[in-house]
Structures are given as structure tokens and as C-alpha cells.
Scaffold this motif. Structure first.
Motif, short mmCIF file in Angstrom:
data_model
loop_
_atom_site.label_atom_id
_atom_site.label_comp_id
_atom_site.label_asym_id
_atom_site.label_seq_id
_atom_site.Cartn_x
_atom_site.Cartn_y
_atom_site.Cartn_z
N ALA A 141 -48.50 14.62 -5.28
CA ALA A 141 -49.89 14.31 -4.95
C ALA A 141 -49.87 13.27 -3.85
O ALA A 141 -49.25 12.22 -4.00
N VAL A 142 -50.51 13.59 -2.74
CA VAL A 142 -50.49 12.71 -1.57
C VAL A 142 -51.90 12.21 -1.29
O VAL A 142 -52.84 13.02 -1.21
N LEU A 143 -52.04 10.91 -1.16
CA LEU A 143 -53.34 10.33 -0.79
C LEU A 143 -53.60 10.61 0.69
O LEU A 143 -52.79 10.25 1.55
N THR A 144 -54.69 11.25 1.00
CA THR A 144 -55.01 11.56 2.40
C THR A 144 -55.57 10.32 3.09
O THR A 144 -55.90 9.33 2.45
N ASP A 145 -55.70 10.40 4.41
CA ASP A 145 -56.32 9.30 5.15
C ASP A 145 -57.76 9.10 4.71
O ASP A 145 -58.23 7.96 4.59
N GLU A 146 -58.46 10.20 4.48
CA GLU A 146 -59.84 10.09 3.99
C GLU A 146 -59.87 9.38 2.65
O GLU A 146 -60.74 8.55 2.39
N GLY A 147 -58.91 9.70 1.82
CA GLY A 147 -58.84 9.06 0.51
C GLY A 147 -58.59 7.57 0.64
O GLY A 147 -59.22 6.74 -0.04
N LEU A 164 -60.00 15.97 -6.94
CA LEU A 164 -59.82 15.04 -5.82
C LEU A 164 -59.41 15.79 -4.56
O LEU A 164 -59.72 15.38 -3.44
N GLU A 165 -58.71 16.90 -4.76
CA GLU A 165 -58.31 17.73 -3.63
C GLU A 165 -59.56 18.38 -3.00
O GLU A 165 -59.69 18.43 -1.78
N ARG A 166 -60.44 18.85 -3.85
CA ARG A 166 -61.68 19.44 -3.35
C ARG A 166 -62.47 18.42 -2.54
O ARG A 166 -63.16 18.75 -1.58
N ASN A 167 -62.38 17.14 -2.94
CA ASN A 167 -63.06 16.08 -2.22
C ASN A 167 -62.34 15.68 -0.93
O ASN A 167 -62.87 14.88 -0.17
N GLY A 168 -61.13 16.15 -0.78
CA GLY A 168 -60.38 15.82 0.42
C GLY A 168 -59.67 14.48 0.36
O GLY A 168 -59.21 13.97 1.36
N TRP A 169 -59.58 13.90 -0.83
CA TRP A 169 -58.97 12.58 -0.94
C TRP A 169 -57.50 12.65 -1.30
O TRP A 169 -56.76 11.69 -1.15
N VAL A 170 -57.10 13.80 -1.82
CA VAL A 170 -55.72 14.00 -2.19
C VAL A 170 -55.29 15.37 -1.69
O VAL A 170 -56.12 16.26 -1.55
N ARG A 171 -54.02 15.50 -1.41
CA ARG A 171 -53.47 16.78 -0.98
C ARG A 171 -52.22 17.02 -1.81
O ARG A 171 -51.54 16.09 -2.22
N ARG A 172 -51.96 18.28 -2.15
CA ARG A 172 -50.74 18.60 -2.88
C ARG A 172 -49.67 19.06 -1.91
O ARG A 172 -49.97 19.80 -0.98
N GLU A 173 -48.44 18.64 -2.17
CA GLU A 173 -47.34 19.14 -1.38
C GLU A 173 -46.21 19.56 -2.30
O GLU A 173 -45.97 18.91 -3.31
N ASP A 174 -45.55 20.65 -1.91
CA ASP A 174 -44.40 21.08 -2.70
C ASP A 174 -43.30 20.03 -2.59
O ASP A 174 -43.07 19.46 -1.53
N CYS A 175 -42.63 19.82 -3.71
CA CYS A 175 -41.52 18.87 -3.70
C CYS A 175 -40.29 19.58 -3.17
O CYS A 175 -39.93 20.65 -3.65
N PRO A 176 -39.65 19.00 -2.14
CA PRO A 176 -38.50 19.67 -1.51
C PRO A 176 -37.30 19.80 -2.45
O PRO A 176 -36.61 20.82 -2.45
N SER A 177 -37.07 18.79 -3.25
CA SER A 177 -35.86 18.76 -4.06
C SER A 177 -35.98 19.54 -5.37
O SER A 177 -34.99 19.89 -5.99
N VAL A 229 -55.82 4.56 -6.52
CA VAL A 229 -55.22 3.23 -6.35
C VAL A 229 -53.71 3.31 -6.56
O VAL A 229 -52.92 2.79 -5.77
N GLN A 230 -53.35 4.00 -7.64
CA GLN A 230 -51.93 4.17 -7.94
C GLN A 230 -51.20 4.81 -6.76
O GLN A 230 -50.15 4.33 -6.33
N LEU A 231 -51.77 5.88 -6.24
CA LEU A 231 -51.16 6.57 -5.10
C LEU A 231 -51.06 5.66 -3.89
O LEU A 231 -50.06 5.65 -3.18
N SER A 232 -52.10 4.87 -3.67
CA SER A 232 -52.13 4.01 -2.47
C SER A 232 -51.02 2.98 -2.51
O SER A 232 -50.61 2.46 -1.47
N GLN A 233 -50.53 2.67 -3.70
CA GLN A 233 -49.49 1.65 -3.81
C GLN A 233 -48.09 2.25 -3.83
O GLN A 233 -47.10 1.53 -3.81
N ALA A 234 -48.00 3.58 -3.89
CA ALA A 234 -46.70 4.23 -3.96
C ALA A 234 -46.12 4.37 -2.56
O ALA A 234 -46.87 4.43 -1.58
N PRO A 235 -44.79 4.43 -2.46
CA PRO A 235 -44.16 4.66 -1.16
C PRO A 235 -44.67 5.97 -0.55
O PRO A 235 -44.76 6.98 -1.24
#
Lengths: 167, 167
Positions: free
Chosen positions: B106-112, B86-99, B53-59
Motif C-alpha cells: 500500500a503506497v501513500l500517493t502525493d494526493e494522500g 482509500l484507493e478509490r479516493n486516490g490517497w493510496v495506490r496498490r503495488e505488487d510486491c517484487p519479492s 499516518v502510518q504509511l506517511s511514516q514508513a520508508p
DNA sequence: GACCTTTTCTTGAAAGTTGAACTAGATAGA
DNA sequence: TCTATCTAGTTCAACTTTCAAGAAAAGGTC
């Protein structure tokens, strides 16, 4: 986010959302706080401590497992594990129930009682600092009512609390 | 049991004790209730759901790990485990932070998101039935204030909430 | 008594949490 | 630059919780 119904779901209003968030934050912070306080000062998590308190208030400082589980609102399984751990610590002892051969009594040992006596002041202080010292008497009263309503609503059916003629 | 001080410890009054008991009962019953509801309907415990839920509300539906942990009031360790699951479930994906090369988003996937959309109505219903539908508007308001006070008091120091000039 | 159901409690495995230790990258100072 | 310190995040081991399964005794019915 509005207060209106959409597609059959009554979403939370903005106020309700913020209350819900505050509730989640307050309860997780408080539970963590007490867990750490008791882990440090009594060597066990909060729920285990609560079990010992419960026992200390029971007649002869003992209770049937099922009764204890009910009062503490945890499953019998969880209680079994917890008592096993507390027994290893020497704070609780199991005794066969004379009247029901399936039954077990969890008995608070003298060591357990002593430990409780030592750590109670610190625990009460923590609870006060986190909650009661921050609320007005009126808030405490209102808070009690609210918690009572919620607890009663979630009580498993068939409990005394659900029998209207006992109210 | 009295309200008086004894040996330096201010014990809880009878009213405070009963409020405290009601609080413990209400919160454990409610947390259990929601855990079971979400385990059944969404396949995860309540705290995991709250993270989504928290992720879904973040930019851009993503957040830095530390920020997410702070907002959810859990440790980074716990969050690491949770996101792994949650990543194993496919609901979240990790991405390296560019900066910041140490950082992870932590990125909410479409499935999530889809899963959230499906299970939100049931969850809101559970929260309503347990809490808001049982309280008067006045109680909801008061409850919000009380929870806010307690949460703020337990907030780790050095937080915005502790800076008087931001109030 | 024989049979079936219910209750009491425990167990074992899987899942989740904790706290400390650890790696890697950022930051600041001399 | 070199170094010390701090921050972000993960990992490991120990511990706790959950859920399903199971043993043993109690209670009811015929």
C-alpha cells in the motif's frame, strides 16, 4: 517532530505521540478482545451487552430509549437498531410509555436477565485479565481520574456535568 | 456489590466499576468525536486516517498489507476494504510486491500526503483539546504507562513484545 | 384552538466491519 | 519432484453503524 510550535500548530511531543499511540493500540485491542469474547459467550457485541447491563441496573429493569442512549453515549438511531436486534433475540421487549405517547421503554426480559447472569462471570474475568489485574491500586485510581477528565471534557454541552453549581 | 469473591467470581469493586464505566464513556465519546472531526475535515473515519499516518511514516511511504494491518491492530480483511476505499479516493495506490508475488504494497500517493498535511493540524488540535490539554504532565506520563501495560497484555502471542530477551 | 417549534423514536440507504471461504504463491519435507 | 502445509491477500454474506429524512406527540404562544 518537536515540542515547539510551528506555523501555529502545537504538534505532539515525542512523549505525547507515544502515549497517543499506546492509547489507540490499547483501546482497539481491548474493544476487539471484548467484542470477540462476548460474541462467543453471549452472542452479541460488547455495546449490546453494555445496554443489557445498563437495563439490568435500572429500576424495574427498564428505561426510556433516550435515557438509555444518553447513558450509553450512543445515538438514538443506533439504539433503535440495537434494541430491534435484542428484541428479536428475546432479551429486550419494548413497551409504550404511559405518560408520553411518543415514548418507548426498553425492558429487559427474564431471558435477557438470565443470559446476563450466565455470561457476567466470563465478562468480568476478561475485563480483569485485560485491565485491573495488570494495574496497581494507585494506577487504577489515577486511571479513573484521567478517564473522568476526558469523558467530562467531551460530554455534550448543556449536561448536568457542565453546570458548575452541581459540582 | 462488594470486593469479595462469590461463587468463584471476583466481581469488580465499586471503585473498579466506576473506573470501568469512565473508561467506556471516555473511549466511546473520544472515538465518536474524532470520527466526526475527521469525517468532516478529511472525509474519512479515524481508523482510515490512522492508516494514512502510518504509511506517511514508513520508508518510501509504503508498507506491506499484513505489516500495516499488524501495526494498526486491525484484521487483514478490514484493511483490504479500507485500502480499496482509500484507493478509490486516490490517497493510496496498490503495488505488487517484487519479492513476493502474493504480496501487495500500500503506497501513500502525493494526493494522500497532501491531504494529510492539510488535515493534520486540525486533528492534532482535536486530540490536544480532548486529552493532552486536560492532563497534567504527571498524568500524561502515568497514562502512557497504563496504556502500555494494557496494550502489551492484549498483544497476540508470539509477538516481539512477548520475547523476554528483547526487553 | 391554531400555529410553530421541539422532542421522541423509527426507518432506509450507504458505508463499514466481521468471519469464513477461497485463490495463489511460498515453504518444507520425503 | 511431489505433496502437504502455511502465508498473503481478497471476497462474499451477514451484521452493525451512520446520516438524513420523516411520523407522531408534546409544549409554548398568541
Amino acid at each position: 517532530m518537536t515540542t515547539a510550535s510551528t506555523g501555529g500548530t502545537r504538534w505532539l511531543s515525542d512523549e505525547e505521540q507515544s502515549v497517543w499511540r499506546a492509547y489507540l493500540h490499547a483501546t482497539t485491542l481491548l474493544e476487539d478482545h471484548l467484542d470477540r469474547q462476548l460474541q462467543r459467550d453471549a452472542g452479541m457485541p460488547h455495546i449490546y451487552y453494555a445496554l443489557l447491563v445498563q437495563l439490568s441496573q435500572a429500576p424495574r429493569r427498564q428505561m426510556r430509549m433516550t435515557e438509555l442512549a444518553k447513558d450509553a453515549k450512543i445515538t438514538r438511531s443506533r439504539l433503535s437498531h440495537a434494541v430491534a436486534r435484542l428484541e428479536r433475540n428475546g432479551w429486550v421487549r419494548r413497551e409504550d410509555c404511559p405518560s408520553d405517547k411518543r415514548g418507548q421503554n426498553a425492558v429487559l426480559t427474564d431471558e435477557g436477565y438470565e443470559m446476563l447472569r450466565r455470561s457476567a462471570p466470563g465478562h468480568v474475568r476478561a475485563v480483569r485479565q485485560a485491565m485491573f489485574d495488570r494495574l496497581t491500586p494507585e494506577q487504577v485510581r489515577s486511571f479513573g481520574e484521567i478517564m473522568q477528565v476526558i469523558a467530562t471534557g467531551l460530554e455534550p454541552e448543556g449536561t448536568d456535568a457542565d453546570l458548575p453549581w452541581l459540582r
